[in-house]
Scaffold this motif. Structure first.
Motif, PDB file in Angstrom:
ATOM      1  N   LEU A 136       0.754  -1.227  -0.072  1.00  0.00           N
ATOM      2  CA  LEU A 136      -0.201   0.076   0.167  1.00  0.00           C
ATOM      3  C   LEU A 136       0.881   1.242   0.033  1.00  0.00           C
ATOM      4  O   LEU A 136       1.887   1.242   0.495  1.00  0.00           O
ATOM      5  N   SER A 137       0.584   2.159  -0.604  1.00  0.00           N
ATOM      6  CA  SER A 137       1.508   3.556  -0.842  1.00  0.00           C
ATOM      7  C   SER A 137       0.255   4.565  -1.022  1.00  0.00           C
ATOM      8  O   SER A 137      -0.589   4.619  -1.787  1.00  0.00           O
ATOM      9  N   GLY A 138       0.823   5.589  -0.532  1.00  0.00           N
ATOM     10  CA  GLY A 138       0.097   6.939  -0.765  1.00  0.00           C
ATOM     11  C   GLY A 138       0.177   8.134   0.417  1.00  0.00           C
ATOM     12  O   GLY A 138       1.286   8.184   0.718  1.00  0.00           O
ATOM     13  N   THR A 139      -0.566   8.865   0.292  1.00  0.00           N
ATOM     14  CA  THR A 139      -0.942   9.757   1.335  1.00  0.00           C
ATOM     15  C   THR A 139      -1.752  10.136   2.150  1.00  0.00           C
ATOM     16  O   THR A 139      -2.990   9.514   1.615  1.00  0.00           O
ATOM     17  N   ALA A 140      -1.909  10.829   3.190  1.00  0.00           N
ATOM     18  CA  ALA A 140      -3.183  11.075   3.998  1.00  0.00           C
ATOM     19  C   ALA A 140      -2.942  12.226   4.839  1.00  0.00           C
ATOM     20  O   ALA A 140      -1.857  12.805   5.103  1.00  0.00           O
ATOM     21  N   THR A 141      -4.102  13.022   4.669  1.00  0.00           N
ATOM     22  CA  THR A 141      -4.229  14.384   5.301  1.00  0.00           C
ATOM     23  C   THR A 141      -4.935  14.106   6.727  1.00  0.00           C
ATOM     24  O   THR A 141      -5.878  13.395   6.787  1.00  0.00           O
ATOM     25  N   VAL A 142      -4.392  14.618   7.705  1.00  0.00           N
ATOM     26  CA  VAL A 142      -4.932  14.184   9.095  1.00  0.00           C
ATOM     27  C   VAL A 142      -5.128  15.560   9.891  1.00  0.00           C
ATOM     28  O   VAL A 142      -4.354  16.530   9.606  1.00  0.00           O
ATOM     29  N   TYR A 143      -5.973  15.486  11.077  1.00  0.00           N
ATOM     30  CA  TYR A 143      -6.272  16.600  11.658  1.00  0.00           C
ATOM     31  C   TYR A 143      -5.966  16.119  13.156  1.00  0.00           C
ATOM     32  O   TYR A 143      -6.350  14.944  13.591  1.00  0.00           O
TER      33      TYR A 143
END
Length: 159
Positions: A136-143
């Motif tokens: 699995l590869s990618g990005t995440a935006t988190v708060y």
């Protein structure tokens, strides 16, 4: 003005992460993971349960649900980096390889950007199979929810 901006991150339990910070977690998948995920979601795909069918498929073995694989990222962001109070705002993940039952996977996040005005980070996210190849590869935006004052104050009564 800078005091106001930094105070937002000061109220998070682990503070403002640095760009480049990394965290990793590993675990071995199990048939029990599949059963619990199926019970929770209703995903009873035969690729997770029927060994004969799964072995004859392109995967050649029983595989765990993608949510079992990506779930390890939930643990990292909520517990390690950025830490308690963190929730996903958005993800952009590609599932590159299936993960088998009884396979060790290692998830890694790296902070690639941090906002000063809000407790929001962008993370590079990767999960590696036991052979070291990404699955699995990618990005995440988190708060990151500011919990510092909430953790020490009495809880509100629920309705």
């Amino acid at each position: 003005m800078s005091t106001k901006l930094s105070s937002i991150w000061d109220q998070t339990l682990k503070g403002k992460p640095e760009v480049g910070a990394r965290a990793r977690r590993s675990r071995v998948t199990s048939q029990d993971d599949i059963a619990r995920f199926s019970e929770m979601t209703g995903d009873f795909n035969p690729l997770h349960y029927d060994a004969q069918l799964a072995e004859a498929s392109v995967f050649g073995r029983l595989i765990v649900q993608g949510g079992v694989t990506s779930g390890l990222l939930n643990a990292i962001v909520a517990e390690d980096l950025p830490g308690p109070g963190t929730v996903f705002l958005g993800v952009n993940w590609r599932f590159l390889r299936a993960v088998g039952v009884n396979e060790e996977i290692t998830a890694e996040v790296e902070v690639i950007s941090v906002r000063d005005d809000k407790p929001i980070c962008e993370l590079a996210t990767t999960i590696y199979a036991q052979d070291g190849q990404p699955c699995l590869s990618g990005t995440a935006t988190v708060y990151v929810t500011p919990l510092r004052n909430l953790a020490s104050s009495p809880q509100k009564a629920s309705n």
